[in-house]
Design a protein around this motif. Structure first.
Motif, PDB file in Angstrom:
ATOM      1  N   ASN A 107       0.824  -1.211   0.000  1.00  0.00           N
ATOM      2  CA  ASN A 107       0.000   0.000   0.000  1.00  0.00           C
ATOM      3  C   ASN A 107       0.857   1.259   0.000  1.00  0.00           C
ATOM      4  OD1 ASN A 107      -2.558  -1.155  -0.098  1.00  0.00           O
ATOM      5  ND2 ASN A 107      -2.717  -1.351   2.120  1.00  0.00           N
ATOM      6  N   HIS A 108       1.910   1.268   0.808  1.00  0.00           N
ATOM      7  CA  HIS A 108       2.793   2.436   0.836  1.00  0.00           C
ATOM      8  C   HIS A 108       3.480   2.626  -0.516  1.00  0.00           C
ATOM      9  CE1 HIS A 108       2.690   3.993   4.951  1.00  0.00           C
ATOM     10  NE2 HIS A 108       2.561   2.742   5.382  1.00  0.00           N
ATOM     11  N   ARG A 109       3.872   1.529  -1.139  1.00  0.00           N
ATOM     12  CA  ARG A 109       4.513   1.622  -2.446  1.00  0.00           C
ATOM     13  C   ARG A 109       3.532   2.165  -3.483  1.00  0.00           C
ATOM     14  NH1 ARG A 109       7.867  -3.482  -4.423  1.00  0.00           N
ATOM     15  NH2 ARG A 109       9.026  -2.753  -2.622  1.00  0.00           N
ATOM     16  N   HIS A 110       2.302   1.680  -3.405  1.00  0.00           N
ATOM     17  CA  HIS A 110       1.273   2.143  -4.340  1.00  0.00           C
ATOM     18  C   HIS A 110       0.983   3.632  -4.130  1.00  0.00           C
ATOM     19  CE1 HIS A 110      -2.009   1.612  -7.146  1.00  0.00           C
ATOM     20  NE2 HIS A 110      -2.890   2.075  -6.270  1.00  0.00           N
ATOM     21  N   ALA A 111       0.924   4.059  -2.854  1.00  0.00           N
ATOM     22  CA  ALA A 111       0.663   5.466  -2.550  1.00  0.00           C
ATOM     23  C   ALA A 111       1.784   6.358  -3.069  1.00  0.00           C
ATOM     24  CB  ALA A 111       0.496   5.653  -1.042  1.00  0.00           C
ATOM     25  N   ALA A 112       3.028   5.890  -2.952  1.00  0.00           N
ATOM     26  CA  ALA A 112       4.161   6.674  -3.434  1.00  0.00           C
ATOM     27  C   ALA A 112       4.120   6.824  -4.950  1.00  0.00           C
ATOM     28  CB  ALA A 112       5.466   6.010  -2.995  1.00  0.00           C
TER      29      ALA A 112
END
Length: 464
Positions: free
Chosen positions: A242-247
Motif C-alpha cells: 500500500n505504501h509503495r502504491h501510494a508513493a
C-alpha cells in the motif's frame, strides 16, 4: 505465503487477493486527534476531529430491534384497540399494505411504571422497570414500507442511495477515544436488507466503516478473524504494498484508508482480544445479562461486549437482534420469543452502565426500522408501519421519565410533534456535541451530511 523477494513481481491486486486481506475486512478506524472538549477556549468549528458545542454524551449504543417491533404492543398504549377489537378502521389504509382494515387488540396488558408513570406493556417487564430513565418518542415516522428501505433509513438516513452509516459519521466526527481500537463496531449485523451498507462508510474514508463481530443477531465466536497473530506477516506485506502504491500514484483516499486500517488492525492485535474476552467478567455480571441461559445468552453477550467496547473508547456500537421482530403472523408467539431474548440483557446493560457511572454520558437508543399496524394481517399478525412508531432514548443528555409526541388514537399515524428519522439522527449528533448541519463531507461536487438537507433537533427531550 509470499516471500518478500517476490514483492517486485506482484501487483497490489494480486497480493490483496492472495492474502485475503481485503479493504473491507480491515475497515477499522484510527483515532481522532481531537476527541474531547476541555471546557475552555473556542470550540472547534469544523467537521472531523472537533465538537461544535458542549456534548451531553460521549458514546452511543444502538439496540437495533431488526424487523420492527410493534409500538402498540410495547410502549404506545392505545386502549381504543381493545374497545374496538374486530371493528373496521375508520380511515383508509395506505394502498401498499396487505393488511385488513380490521382493528386487532394486543395480547399484552399495559400498566404505568416508575415515578413518572410511563406506560409499558407486560411484554417487556425488565425494560419497563427502567422507564424513568428513558424518553419514549411516540411520534416517529420514516420512509420505506419495505425492510430494505426502512433499515437503510434508520442506519444511514437514506432509503435508496448508498450513504455513510450513522456510526461512520460519528467515527468521522469524533474518532476513537482509544488509539488501538476502532470508533465504530457492529455486533451481529444483518447480511440482508442492505447488509454492509448499513454499517459501511460509503464515500467517507473507508476507515470509518464498522468492525463487524458476528452476523444476523449472533455474536458467533465473538472474535475478529483477522486479528489472529498468524496474520501479522500479512499485515506487513499489505502495508508495504500500500505504501509503495501510494508513493507511485500520490494522494488517494482509498489507499490512505487502507494504510490506516492495516496499521490499526496490527495495533488491535494487542488490545482487542482482551477487551472482547467476556470470560474476564464476574459470574454476577454475566448473570445480570442472562449469559449462560439459552433464551438470553446471545443477545446478553452482545450487550455485555457493547459495554466493554464503549468503556474502552469505542464511540458507536450497534447490537442487532437479527431480523426476528417481523411478525406478519403469529404476533403473540413471535414477539414473546423476541422479548424474552432481549429484555433481560437490555435491562442488565442499563443497570451495569449505571453501576459503573457510565449512564449519564452513554446514549442508549432502542428501536426498529418501523413499527407495526394496529390492524390485523393474516390471522394474527401485524404489517409494517413506517407512518407512526416509537423509539426509546436514554442516558447521555436525555430527559428520562418523559414521552414526546403522539400517534393517532389507533397508533397508525404520527400525529402530534412528529419526529422524522432525520430528526432522530440530528438529535443523536447534537447530544454528542455535533451540529448535524456542519458535519459535512465533500463528494461528487457537493457537501453531504447524515441528515441530507433535512433534520431538526428535538430539544424538548434534552436535559437543560
Amino acid at each position: 505465503m509470499f516471500a518478500l523477494n517476490r514483492l517486485n513481481r506482484l501487483d497490489r491486486r494480486e497480493l490483496m487477493t492472495s492474502t485475503a486481506m481485503t479493504l473491507g475486512s480491515l475497515a477499522v478506524t484510527a483515532s481522532s486527534p481531537n476527541v474531547s472538549w476541555a471546557g475552555g477556549g473556542e470550540l472547534p468549528s469544523d467537521t472531523a476531529g472537533g465538537l461544535h458545542h458542549r456534548p451531553r454524551a460521549k458514546r452511543v449504543i444502538f439496540l437495533f430491534m431488526h424487523g420492527g417491533p410493534s409500538h402498540v404492543d410495547t410502549f404506545d398504549y392505545k386502549p381504543r384497540l381493545a374497545r374496538e377489537d374486530g371493528k373496521a378502521l375508520p380511515f383508509a389504509l395506505p394502498t401498499q399494505l396487505d393488511a385488513k382494515p380490521t382493528i386487532m387488540k394486543g395480547p399484552w396488558g399495559f400498566s404505568q411504571h416508575g415515578e413518572a408513570g410511563l406506560w409499558g406493556s407486560e411484554l417487556l417487564p425488565e425494560m419497563c422497570r427502567h422507564l424513568d430513565s428513558f424518553c419514549v418518542i411516540r411520534s416517529m415516522h420514516t420512509r420505506g414500507q419495505s425492510h430494505g428501505q426502512a433499515v437503510g433509513m434508520v442506519n444511514t438516513g437514506s432509503d435508496n442511495f448508498v450513504r455513510p452509516s450513522v456510526g461512520a459519521w460519528i467515527s468521522y466526527a469524533l474518532g476513537s477515544a482509544h488509539p488501538d481500537l476502532p470508533a465504530h463496531v457492529a455486533i451481529g449485523p444483518a447480511t440482508a436488507h442492505g447488509g454492509p451498507r448499513n454499517y459501511g462508510a460509503a464515500f467517507l474514508p473507508a476507515k470509518h466503516q464498522a468492525t463487524a463481530i458476528g452476523k444476523n443477531g449472533s455474536l458467533g465466536a465473538g472474535k475478529v478473524a483477522y486479528l489472529e497473530d498468524s496474520q501479522s506477516h500479512q499485515f506487513d506485506l499489505v502495508s508495504q504494498l500500500n505504501h509503495r502504491h501510494a508513493a507511485r500514484i500520490g494522494r488517494d483516499r482509498e489507499v490512505e484508508g487502507a494504510i490506516e486500517a492495516v496499521d490499526l488492525a496490527r495495533r488491535m492485535q494487542g488490545t482487542a482480544p482482551e477487551i472482547m474476552d467476556l470470560s474476564s467478567e464476574t459470574a454476577a455480571t454475566q448473570k445480570l445479562y442472562g449469559i449462560g441461559e439459552k433464551a438470553t445468552d446471545q443477545y446478553g453477550r452482545g450487550c455485555l461486549m457493547a459495554r466493554r467496547l464503549v468503556e474502552a473508547g469505542v464511540r458507536f456500537v450497534s447490537v442487532s437482534s437479527g431480523q426476528v421482530w417481523d411478525q406478519h403472523g403469529g404476533l403473540k408467539a413471535g414477539h414473546a420469543k423476541n422479548a424474552l431474548a432481549t429484555d433481560r440483557p437490555i435491562a442488565g446493560l442499563i443497570a451495569d452502565l449505571k453501576a459503573r457511572g457510565m449512564w449519564d454520558d452513554t446514549l442508549i437508543v432502542w428501536g426498529g426500522e418501523f413499527g407495526r399496524t394496529p390492524v390485523v394481517q393474516g390471522k394474527d399478525g401485524r404489517d409494517h408501519n413506517p407512518q407512526g412508531f416509537s423509539m426509546l432514548l436514554g442516558g447521555g443528555g436525555v430527559r428520562g421519565g418523559t414521552t414526546y409526541g403522539e400517534t393517532d388514537e389507533y397508533g397508525y399515524y404520527a400525529a402530534i410533534d412528529r419526529v422524522h428519522m432525520h430528526d432522530l439522527h440530528a438529535t443523536i449528533l447534537y447530544l454528542l456535541g455535533i451540529d448535524h448541519e456542519r458535519l459535512t463531507y465533500p463528494y461528487a461536487g457537493r457537501d453531504f451530511r447524515l441528515t441530507d438537507v433535512h433534520g431538526r433537533i428535538v430539544k424538548d427531550i434534552v436535559k437543560t
